[in-house]
Design a protein around this motif. Structure first.
Motif, PDB file in Angstrom:
ATOM      1  N   GLU A  74       0.823  -1.202   0.000  1.00  0.00           N
ATOM      2  CA  GLU A  74       0.000   0.000   0.000  1.00  0.00           C
ATOM      3  C   GLU A  74       0.863   1.260   0.000  1.00  0.00           C
ATOM      4  OE1 GLU A  74      -2.280  -0.728   3.510  1.00  0.00           O
ATOM      5  OE2 GLU A  74      -3.003  -2.647   2.719  1.00  0.00           O
ATOM      6  N   ARG A  90      -5.189   5.348   2.338  1.00  0.00           N
ATOM      7  CA  ARG A  90      -4.775   3.948   2.478  1.00  0.00           C
ATOM      8  C   ARG A  90      -5.854   3.022   1.907  1.00  0.00           C
ATOM      9  NH1 ARG A  90       0.288   1.573   3.784  1.00  0.00           N
ATOM     10  NH2 ARG A  90       1.538   3.344   4.441  1.00  0.00           N
ATOM     11  N   ALA A  93      -5.347   2.841  -1.681  1.00  0.00           N
ATOM     12  CA  ALA A  93      -4.163   2.032  -1.962  1.00  0.00           C
ATOM     13  C   ALA A  93      -4.488   0.546  -1.866  1.00  0.00           C
ATOM     14  CB  ALA A  93      -3.038   2.399  -0.996  1.00  0.00           C
ATOM     15  N   VAL A  94      -5.328   0.175  -0.900  1.00  0.00           N
ATOM     16  CA  VAL A  94      -5.759  -1.219  -0.762  1.00  0.00           C
ATOM     17  C   VAL A  94      -6.520  -1.651  -2.007  1.00  0.00           C
ATOM     18  CG1 VAL A  94      -7.299  -2.772   0.500  1.00  0.00           C
ATOM     19  CG2 VAL A  94      -5.807  -1.217   1.757  1.00  0.00           C
ATOM     20  N   GLN A  97      -4.166  -2.155  -4.933  1.00  0.00           N
ATOM     21  CA  GLN A  97      -3.435  -3.420  -4.782  1.00  0.00           C
ATOM     22  C   GLN A  97      -4.301  -4.610  -5.192  1.00  0.00           C
ATOM     23  OE1 GLN A  97      -0.325  -4.076  -4.289  1.00  0.00           O
ATOM     24  NE2 GLN A  97      -0.515  -6.287  -4.035  1.00  0.00           N
TER      25      GLN A  97
END
Length: 244
Positions: A74, A90, A93-94, A97
């Motif tokens: 992340e 975040r 970002a998760v 991913q």
């Protein structure tokens, strides 16, 4: 023992397949970035932060847990995208991913990659892979490309299992030991200046920088290296004596 057998080992990410595609598609899907966004530049920075954060936690050598792995995965997106004026949470970002991983397992080798491996094997070379990452993750990509149909399982080396990660020359030394080969008879092909060129040069291997993105060298290296930008160029370097 294969002490006099010539061996050729390939990197996986951005050497066997175009690593930019799953990254770009994940960023587009989650963030809705436009076609004008500098995806290739951002990709290089994501890989940079991936290497930096992995090195800090010993992730590539298999020395960290799931929490540290998720923080790295992340964090690399957060830090890299900040450099391009894109601030993400975040949670985003998760999501990036997740999208990235889904696309990682739907990849195809570069044109000419597997046929070159087969030609090299037929010519008497020991052919293998050396890749940084965790065993399950890297092997999923290798299976997605059906590379196990072209390379013997005992010639596939993943840093998370070996215990050393490129650019540490010890991973190349382990490969020599386990395959019964000598450094002077081995060649490594990879796209990363830091991990592949610098690492293999330090191990006294022949090195071909697979520089299909036309990047500039990041530092000095204490040795000689060659450059190829496509698998047709690699074929000339590896199979035609006039190019060696």
């Amino acid at each position: 023992m294969n002490l006099h057998k010539k061996a050729l080992f390939f990197d996986v990410d951005d050497t066997m397949y175009d690593h930019l595609h799953p990254t770009r598609d994940a960023l587009r899907t989650v963030l809705g970035l436009s076609e004008r966004f500098p995806y290739e530049e951002a990709y290089h920075r994501i890989r940079y932060y991936s290497d930096v954060l992995s090195a800090k936690g010993g992730l590539l050598e298999g020395k960290a847990g799931q929490d540290e792995l998720e923080d790295m995965r992340e964090g690399r997106f957060v830090l890299a995208l900040q450099e391009f004026g894109v601030n993400i949470t975040r949670e985003q970002a998760v999501d990036i991913q997740k999208e990235y991983l889904d696309r990682q397992y739907r990849i195809e080798p570069f044109e000419g990659a597997t046929s070159l491996m087969d030609e090299l094997s037929s010519a008497g070379y020991l052919v293998g892979l050396i890749t940084n990452g965790l065993e399950d993750h890297q092997m999923s990509k290798i299976r997605a490309m059906a590379l196990e149909n072209h390379i013997a399982a005992e010639h596939i080396f993943v840093s998370g299992t070996v215990g050393y990660a490129k650019p540490d020359p010890r991973i190349f030394e382990v490969v020599n030991e386990r395959t019964g080969t000598l450094a002077e008879h081995c060649c490594y092909i990879g796209d990363s200046w830091r991990n592949d060129v610098a690492g293999a040069v330090a191990a006294n291997w022949r090195v071909i920088w697979f520089n299909h993105r036309k990047a500039a060298p990041e530092s000095e290296v204490a040795g000689v290296y060659e450059t190829a930008a496509s698998y047709s160029e690699l074929k000339k370097l590896l199979l035609y004596p006039t190019y060696v």
